[in-house]
Design an enzyme around this catalytic site. Structure first.
Site: not given
Length: 466
Positions: A25-27, A29
């Site tokens: 995951h990113c910030a 998504r």
């Protein structure tokens, strides 16, 4: 919100945990690599509690939850599927997410992903340096302290350090990405920025000394602040190291492999690859500078209008390498203000959707997602709102083109990369008040242009989701 329930329903709608290869995951998504990309029920996933949008790009199925919530859902998702960085070794899937993603990409997309993986971890150092330069510039311009003050001395050291040792940072990050020893990559970066070599980043008017080695005239010129030379060198280093490990016995591996790798790659760097990389880097910088100064406003229109489309592919992260080269060679980044206009325009279009839509859930997503775009994070508004109805995305492209044309026309510059939207004001400040004012005017043009264009184009809420 019951994040465990959301994660459970998501796994089922993705086709079961057997269909999940890896996840990260990113910030904002949750990014998932699947065995079969046709199995997910995208429309049903979009209706899950907390989901702000769903899309497939860069070999990944991506679900937007937003800042904070994505971390919680990811934790539950990992425990249910046995994938991700937190997976244990007891029967769970140990798959490198980056490798899994690259296998599903074409060669160009793989190159973009590789550059992204190398440069994204370096962003905090570049942003910090840019902000420190801004503070130094304001202290000097407004004469807050005397020119010979220790404040000026120390801030100059702090702000320039990251660019002076940039090859070391890139060498470490690139070696990790290429599957080599990252500390050897850092050593190669250190060789290319050694004090014996003339520092072109600090002493631009000095003439380097030269030595004759094996019949070749070698200039003792350093590579401080450069990008392409160290990328080429570390790539070659990774091939040499991997090749040696296949033939050197384990008993003497620690002694032989690092020794031969550093010595052989060091000579290759100083004699061949470094000068070639510098030539390529200068050619790229010259080409972009030529386009910027020749095409002018037209270049801003095109780049500002198309940037959000590039974001969809995920290729935009590879631009950090180009921006770093611009800063190293020219001392300015003229591309980031254009990208910033495209991001702000997405927020303006999302704001128009908030007023146009009658769907309560879309309203709940559109407003916070739009403000997120004004802060530089555009994925929620692009994939959760604007692309969902398509016309707002076109409206945002119009606003981005108008804003991009204005910032090019007024020569808006910044001294770093990684920040857009409102936070970018801090790295625009070193170039004066007029630079900040023109940037703010560009933001207003992009926002208003996108809002008006979206309002005129209208909203078809019965459009089939794709």
């Amino acid at each position: 919100m019951d994040t465990k329930k959301v994660a459970s329903e998501l796994v089922e709608l993705l086709g079961g945990k057997e269909n999940v290869i890896s996840a990260t995951h990113c910030a904002t998504r949750l990014r998932i690599v699947l065995n079969d990309d046709d199995k997910p029920n995208q429309q049903a996933i979009e209706e899950l509690d907390g989901v702000k949008g769903v899309f497939s790009a860069s070999g990944q199925f991506q679900v937007i939850f937003g800042t904070g919530l994505v971390n919680k859902v990811y934790g539950e998702f990992v425990s249910m599927t046995g994938v991700g960085s937190n997976a244990s070794e007891e029967g769970e899937k140990q798959v490198n997410h980056s490798d899994a993603v690259k296998k599903k990409m074409n060669p160009f997309a793989r190159l973009a992903r590789t550059l992204s993986n190398i440069f994204v971890p370096i962003i905090p150092a570049i942003v910090a340096s840019g902000l420190l330069m801004g503070l130094l510039g304001m202290m000097t311009a407004f004469e807050w302290v005397s020119p010979d003050s220790p404040w000026i001395l120390f801030l100059d050291m702090f702000s320039s350090a990251a660019f002076i040792i940039l090859p070391v940072l890139i060498g470490f990050s690139a070696a990790k990405e290429f599957g080599a020893n990252p500390y050897l990559g850092a050593v190669l970066g250190g060789i290319m920025t050694h004090p014996v070599l003339l520092n072109p980043w600090m002493l631009t008017d000095a003439v380097p000394e030269s030595v004759v080695f094996l019949g070749m005239n070698v200039e003792l010129l350093g590579y401080q602040g450069t990008v392409i030379p160290i990328l080429l060198v570390v790539y070659i280093m990774s091939k040499i190291e991997k090749g040696l490990r296949k033939i050197v016995p384990n008993a003497i591996d620690l002694l032989v492999v690092p020794f031969i790798t550093v010595m052989l790659t060091g000579f290759i760097a100083m004699l061949f690859v470094g000068p070639l990389g510098t030539w390529l880097g200068n050619g790229l910088t010259w080409s972009l500078d030529f386009i910027y100064n020749t095409a002018g406003v037209f270049a801003g229109l095109i780049f500002g209008g198309l940037y959000s489309t590039i974001v969809i592919t995920g290729v935009h992260h590879s631009f950090h390498a180009i921006e770093a080269a611009l800063i190293a060679d020219l001392g300015v980044n003229f591309l980031l203000p254009i990208w910033a206009m495209a991001n702000v325009a997405q927020g303006g279009a999302g704001l128009a959707v908030f007023f146009l839509t009658k769907n309560k859930k879309v309203k709940e997503i559109a407003l916070p997602a739009s403000f997120s775009a004004f802060l530089g994070i555009t994925e929620p508004v692009i994939f959760g709102v604007n692309l969902r109805f398509m016309r707002p995305f076109i409206g945002a492209a119009i606003g981005g083109a108008l804003g991009g044309a204005y910032v090019v026309f007024t020569n808006v510059f910044v001294n770093a990369y990684g920040l857009t939207g409102i936070p970018m004001i801090a790295i625009a400040a070193p170039f004066g008040t007029a630079n900040i004012i023109n940037y703010l005017i560009g933001m207003l043009i992009a926002l208003a242009g996108a809002f008006i264009a979206t309002w005129i184009l209208g909203l078809k809420e019965d459009t089939t989701k794709k």
